[in-house]
Enzyme design. Structure first.
Site, PDB file in Angstrom:
ATOM      1  N   CYS A  65       0.807  -1.228   0.000  1.00 16.33           N
ATOM      2  CA  CYS A  65       0.000   0.000   0.000  1.00 16.33           C
ATOM      3  C   CYS A  65       0.834   1.269   0.000  1.00 16.33           C
ATOM      4  O   CYS A  65       0.296   2.365  -0.199  1.00 16.33           O
ATOM      5  CB  CYS A  65      -0.961   0.015   1.195  1.00 16.33           C
ATOM      6  SG  CYS A  65      -2.212  -1.266   1.113  1.00 16.33           S
ATOM      7  N   HIS A  79      -9.560   2.981  -2.433  1.00 14.42           N
ATOM      8  CA  HIS A  79      -8.173   2.586  -2.171  1.00 14.42           C
ATOM      9  C   HIS A  79      -7.665   1.649  -3.270  1.00 14.42           C
ATOM     10  O   HIS A  79      -7.749   0.433  -3.144  1.00 14.42           O
ATOM     11  CB  HIS A  79      -8.132   1.892  -0.806  1.00 14.42           C
ATOM     12  CG  HIS A  79      -6.764   1.494  -0.331  1.00 14.42           C
ATOM     13  ND1 HIS A  79      -5.591   2.009  -0.842  1.00 14.42           N
ATOM     14  CD2 HIS A  79      -6.385   0.608   0.637  1.00 14.42           C
ATOM     15  CE1 HIS A  79      -4.568   1.468  -0.207  1.00 14.42           C
ATOM     16  NE2 HIS A  79      -5.024   0.611   0.680  1.00 14.42           N
TER      17      HIS A  79
END
Length: 374
Positions: free
Chosen positions: A92, A326
């Protein structure tokens, strides 16, 4: 610190974020990334005042098809055979890691400009298998280490820190409310490159009214689908040049460090503190923060550790990933785009300071501190 060597982000663009399976689901990674690369370079040439020769294209990507999406996107963007590309996987934190890798090359003395960012198409990510048996994700830690899935890790962190559901729901609602206000006021417009008919992040406001009614994801738990970000498709591209090349955001310092793989959500906190120490700055001097919100519990745990209130107006003032979505490998770069809009596009004076950061699966954190230069 040697500010005369600090690279500067001079242009920043992104796609709208499409929830997995929705508006951008049919686009491959290079079809997401190429339009934002072209748009960012057009912006950069406008502020730089002359054509730009790109030395390299670095893109973060976590779950894509392989084959080096950074190079494929460079070719798809029409940059020419001579422009190389590379792909960074720090989960991430990949998009921000790509930006920092590009910055490191410039800081080391190569004054050529670079494109950096991230891209993820969760909708077209391949099914992976070992011995013909499919699996959802690769391990983040080896045998003998805790290796929870990210949702489980967020629930565990909520328990560890004693974060009740009401605080998580309130944090998600605040993110949606800020994002909706920003969208309606047009504060996203200048950074967005519409694609496939999608003009805005499609998750904004979608879960807000449902938050109190959503069931817990684990028996007896506090995490819900509304306090976990929606997985998305999207891309972001930034153009970096040497100091003095154009106005923008100078990257003053950065940090990447590890934490307990059992509680990966806290990684951003240590990275922010380390990056601030490296710059010689205090958090009180920071005007804007963009911390990737993978889960409300994770965000609240980070804020507690760095010592700012969860409703601090400096934090994700236009909403964060809980509202926007996301796209794993792109989110760290999207955070830099958001910081660029909030500070550079909004006309903040030279010397205004910002922070961007992400927690990372497997127990890591990444952060950068940046300063407006005019």
């Amino acid at each position: 610190m040697h500010a005369e060597n600090d690279p500067v982000v001079i242009a920043a663009r992104r796609t709208p974020i499409g929830t997995r399976g929705r508006g951008l689901a049919h686009l491959r990674v290079e079809e997401l990334a190429a339009p934002v690369i072209r748009a960012a370079l057009k912006d950069a040439e406008a502020v730089h005042g002359s054509p730009i020769t790109v030395a390299d294209v670095l893109l973060g990507n976590c779950m894509g098809p392989g084959g080096n999406p950074g190079r494929i996107a460079a070719l798809a963007a029409g940059l020419g055979h001579e422009v190389p590309g590379a792909t960074v996987d720090r989960q991430c934190g990949s998009g921000l890691a790509a930006v920092l890798d590009a910055a490191a090359a410039i800081r080391a003395g190569d004054r050529r400009m670079r494109v950096a960012g991230g891209v993820e198409s969760a909708s077209t990510a391949p099914v992976r298998s070992v011995g013909g048996v499919p699996y959802d994700r690769a391990p983040f830690a080896p045998a003998g280490f805790s290796d929870p899935g990210m949702t489980r890790a967020a629930e565990d962190l909520a328990v560890h820190d004693g974060i009740p559901r009401a605080r998580q729901d309130a944090h998600a609602a605040r993110s949606h409310a800020r994002a909706r206000a920003a969208r309606d006021a047009g504060r996203f417009d200048a950074e967005l490159v519409p694609l496939a008919g999608l003009r805005h992040d499609d998750a904004i406001g979608g879960a807000e009214r449902l938050l109190p009614r959503l069931p817990a994801l684990f028996p007896g738990g506090t995490l819900t689908a509304g306090t976990a970000t929606r997985i998305g498709d999207g891309a972001a591209a930034l153009v970096l040049g040497p100091a003095g090349s154009a106005p923008g955001l100078a990257i003053r310092a950065s940090a990447v460090l590890g934490c307990d793989p059992a509680l990966p959500g806290i990684g951003a906190a240590g990275a922010i503190q380390a990056a601030l120490r490296s710059a010689g700055w205090e958090l009180a001097e920071i005007s804007a923060l963009e911390i990737v919100e993978a889960f409300a519990a994770q965000s609240l745990a980070v804020l507690e550790r760095i010592g700012i209130a969860e409703d601090d107006p400096r934090l994700s003032a236009d909403g964060g990933a809980l509202a926007l979505g996301h796209p794993w490998g792109a989110s760290g770069a999207i955070a830099v785009v958001r910081l660029f809009s909030r500070l550079v596009r909004a006309g903040a004076p030279a010397g205004t300071r910002g922070v961007t950061a992400a927690s990372i699966g497997g127990g890591m954190g990444i952060a950068a501190v940046l300063e407006v230069v005019r």
